[in-house]
Design a protein around this motif. Structure first.
Motif, PDB file in Angstrom:
ATOM      1  N   THR A   1     -43.255  -4.664 -45.636  1.00 29.35           N
ATOM      2  CA  THR A   1     -42.857  -4.953 -44.253  1.00 29.35           C
ATOM      3  C   THR A   1     -44.074  -5.023 -43.341  1.00 29.35           C
ATOM      4  N   ALA A   2     -45.031  -4.111 -43.544  1.00 30.14           N
ATOM      5  CA  ALA A   2     -46.250  -4.130 -42.741  1.00 30.14           C
ATOM      6  C   ALA A   2     -47.054  -5.399 -42.998  1.00 30.14           C
ATOM      7  N   LEU A   3     -47.146  -5.804 -44.258  1.00 33.03           N
ATOM      8  CA  LEU A   3     -47.886  -7.024 -44.591  1.00 33.03           C
ATOM      9  C   LEU A   3     -47.228  -8.252 -43.966  1.00 33.03           C
ATOM     10  N   THR A   4     -45.909  -8.292 -43.984  1.00 32.62           N
ATOM     11  CA  THR A   4     -45.204  -9.420 -43.371  1.00 32.62           C
ATOM     12  C   THR A   4     -45.440  -9.454 -41.870  1.00 32.62           C
ATOM     13  N   GLY A   5     -45.353  -8.302 -41.223  1.00 34.73           N
ATOM     14  CA  GLY A   5     -45.607  -8.241 -39.793  1.00 34.73           C
ATOM     15  C   GLY A   5     -47.025  -8.649 -39.442  1.00 34.73           C
ATOM     16  N   GLU A   6     -47.988  -8.205 -40.241  1.00 33.10           N
ATOM     17  CA  GLU A   6     -49.385  -8.569 -39.997  1.00 33.10           C
ATOM     18  C   GLU A   6     -49.589 -10.068 -40.157  1.00 33.10           C
ATOM     19  N   ALA A   7     -48.960 -10.657 -41.164  1.00 37.68           N
ATOM     20  CA  ALA A   7     -49.075 -12.102 -41.372  1.00 37.68           C
ATOM     21  C   ALA A   7     -48.485 -12.872 -40.193  1.00 37.68           C
ATOM     22  N   LEU A   8     -47.379 -12.408 -39.659  1.00 39.78           N
ATOM     23  CA  LEU A   8     -46.773 -13.074 -38.509  1.00 39.78           C
ATOM     24  C   LEU A   8     -47.675 -12.973 -37.286  1.00 39.78           C
ATOM     25  N   ARG A   9     -48.181 -11.794 -37.018  1.00 42.18           N
ATOM     26  CA  ARG A   9     -49.036 -11.616 -35.837  1.00 42.18           C
ATOM     27  C   ARG A   9     -50.315 -12.420 -35.947  1.00 42.18           C
ATOM     28  N   SER A  10     -50.889 -12.497 -37.151  1.00 36.70           N
ATOM     29  CA  SER A  10     -52.147 -13.222 -37.322  1.00 36.70           C
ATOM     30  C   SER A  10     -51.973 -14.714 -37.068  1.00 36.70           C
ATOM     31  N   ARG A  11     -50.735 -15.186 -37.168  1.00 37.08           N
ATOM     32  CA  ARG A  11     -50.439 -16.598 -36.925  1.00 37.08           C
ATOM     33  C   ARG A  11     -49.856 -16.845 -35.542  1.00 37.08           C
ATOM     34  N   GLY A  12     -49.792 -15.795 -34.746  1.00 39.95           N
ATOM     35  CA  GLY A  12     -49.246 -15.930 -33.404  1.00 39.95           C
ATOM     36  C   GLY A  12     -47.751 -16.159 -33.378  1.00 39.95           C
ATOM     37  N   LEU A  13     -47.038 -15.691 -34.413  1.00 39.74           N
ATOM     38  CA  LEU A  13     -45.603 -15.891 -34.507  1.00 39.74           C
ATOM     39  C   LEU A  13     -44.859 -14.653 -34.037  1.00 39.74           C
ATOM     40  N   ARG A  14     -43.715 -14.853 -33.457  1.00 43.57           N
ATOM     41  CA  ARG A  14     -42.907 -13.756 -32.931  1.00 43.57           C
ATOM     42  C   ARG A  14     -41.985 -13.224 -34.012  1.00 43.57           C
ATOM     43  N   GLN A  15     -42.056 -11.923 -34.231  1.00 37.22           N
ATOM     44  CA  GLN A  15     -41.107 -11.274 -35.140  1.00 37.22           C
ATOM     45  C   GLN A  15     -39.953 -10.734 -34.312  1.00 37.22           C
ATOM     46  N   LEU A  16     -38.775 -11.237 -34.584  1.00 36.61           N
ATOM     47  CA  LEU A  16     -37.596 -10.800 -33.846  1.00 36.61           C
ATOM     48  C   LEU A  16     -37.292  -9.335 -34.130  1.00 36.61           C
ATOM     49  N   GLY A  17     -37.451  -8.946 -35.370  1.00 37.34           N
ATOM     50  CA  GLY A  17     -37.190  -7.575 -35.782  1.00 37.34           C
ATOM     51  C   GLY A  17     -36.917  -7.522 -37.263  1.00 37.34           C
ATOM     52  N   VAL A  18     -36.463  -6.356 -37.725  1.00 36.03           N
ATOM     53  CA  VAL A  18     -36.221  -6.118 -39.146  1.00 36.03           C
ATOM     54  C   VAL A  18     -34.770  -5.690 -39.353  1.00 36.03           C
ATOM     55  N   VAL A  19     -34.155  -6.222 -40.398  1.00 34.57           N
ATOM     56  CA  VAL A  19     -32.842  -5.764 -40.844  1.00 34.57           C
ATOM     57  C   VAL A  19     -32.983  -5.285 -42.282  1.00 34.57           C
ATOM     58  N   VAL A  20     -32.435  -4.123 -42.576  1.00 36.40           N
ATOM     59  CA  VAL A  20     -32.373  -3.655 -43.960  1.00 36.40           C
ATOM     60  C   VAL A  20     -31.245  -4.414 -44.645  1.00 36.40           C
ATOM     61  N   GLY A  21     -31.589  -5.134 -45.699  1.00 34.69           N
ATOM     62  CA  GLY A  21     -30.617  -6.031 -46.314  1.00 34.69           C
ATOM     63  C   GLY A  21     -29.581  -5.369 -47.191  1.00 34.69           C
ATOM     64  N   SER A  22     -29.845  -4.141 -47.639  1.00 34.89           N
ATOM     65  CA  SER A  22     -28.870  -3.433 -48.479  1.00 34.89           C
ATOM     66  C   SER A  22     -29.087  -1.930 -48.306  1.00 34.89           C
ATOM     67  N   TRP A  23     -28.321  -1.356 -47.401  1.00 36.92           N
ATOM     68  CA  TRP A  23     -28.461   0.083 -47.127  1.00 36.92           C
ATOM     69  C   TRP A  23     -27.601   0.866 -48.126  1.00 36.92           C
ATOM     70  N   PRO A  24     -28.225   1.787 -48.888  1.00 40.14           N
ATOM     71  CA  PRO A  24     -27.488   2.478 -49.956  1.00 40.14           C
ATOM     72  C   PRO A  24     -26.390   3.383 -49.428  1.00 40.14           C
ATOM     73  N   ALA A  25     -25.328   3.507 -50.211  1.00 43.27           N
ATOM     74  CA  ALA A  25     -24.224   4.388 -49.842  1.00 43.27           C
ATOM     75  C   ALA A  25     -24.682   5.841 -49.809  1.00 43.27           C
ATOM     76  N   GLU A  26     -25.634   6.184 -50.672  1.00 41.15           N
ATOM     77  CA  GLU A  26     -26.199   7.540 -50.686  1.00 41.15           C
ATOM     78  C   GLU A  26     -27.711   7.426 -50.555  1.00 41.15           C
ATOM     79  N   PRO A  27     -28.211   7.263 -49.334  1.00 40.39           N
ATOM     80  CA  PRO A  27     -29.644   7.047 -49.132  1.00 40.39           C
ATOM     81  C   PRO A  27     -30.474   8.256 -49.540  1.00 40.39           C
TER      82      PRO A  27
END
Length: 239
Positions: free
Chosen positions: A151-177
């Protein structure tokens, strides 16, 4: 936000189900929605792909489009080369998204795997599509151990390109985290440099359309039209 790019931090993180959830919430609010899949890999001609899965989960009422399909489950550049087919390129993707945006309130462009997966021999990626469109990127991440780095690498790649990150969604939240997943509720926004905007429960992709559509708003936050709050993921002690 007429166009939103949906990118995973990698493969199998729940990107398609998250795309369906965002689409369902928007449809429920009376918005017209289109889902664009630039490159579908690992699916043979005639087989249902990611856009068909979105339709199945949402129950219809939206427009879908797929620009290229390659049978082997590889990155689009390699899959196209092995199939002897033309690559799909960012200008083509951007043009298709803009045409859909002219007729819809929201267009969701679902990538293949992570942000920097190559579409063609020039090294073009989903980030280039976002740049051409000036569109924000919604990042879908996994819940547990190891997700902070990707997630940090993705955010860094977006910022380095001047792109806006809307935010993060966890795609599969476990029933017993586990402990790592619970801690990541606080740590993911820090790693991403962007807010945590939702968490789709594991197994959501097995729901029928009526249940999926009725519950989708509880999985994403207000920024995406839902009512989700991060506090719902924490234990009774708030940790």
């Amino acid at each position: 936000m007429a166009i939103v790019i949906v990118s995973g931090t990698g493969t199998e993180v729940g990107k398609t189900v998250t795309t369906a959830a965002v689409a369902a919430v928007a449809l429920g609010a009376g918005r017209s929605v289109a889902v664009l899949k630039p490159a579908q890999t690992g699916v043979a001609p005639g087989e249902p792909g990611d856009t068909a899965e979105v339709v199945r989960l949402v129950g219809g009422g939206l427009t879908t489009a797929e620009l290229a399909r390659f049978p082997e489950p590889l990155a689009p550049e390699r899959a196209a080369a092995r199939a002897g087919a033309a690559c799909v390129r960012p200008p083509q993707i951007a043009e298709a998204a803009e045409k859909l945006a002219a007729e819809h309130d929201l267009v969701l462009v679902e990538g293949a795997g992570g942000l920097l997966v190559r579409f063609d021999e020039c090294g073009s990626t989903l980030a280039d599509v976002a740049s051409l469109l000036g569109a924000p990127v919604l990042v879908v991440a996994s819940a547990g151990l190891g997700t902070l780095n990707t997630t940090a690498l993705t955010g860094e790649a977006l910022r380095s390109r001047g792109l806006r990150q809307l935010g993060v969604v966890v795609g599969s939240w476990p029933a017993e985290p586990d402990l790592a997943s619970r801690c990541n509720v606080a740590d993911l926004p820090v790693a991403a440099g962007a807010p945590l905007l939702g968490a789709v429960p594991e197994g959501a992709g097995a729901l029928g359309a009526a249940d999926f559509r009725a519950r989708a708003g509880s999985w994403v936050g207000a920024e995406l039209g839902g009512v989700w709050r991060a506090e719902v993921l924490l234990g009774p002690d708030g940790r």
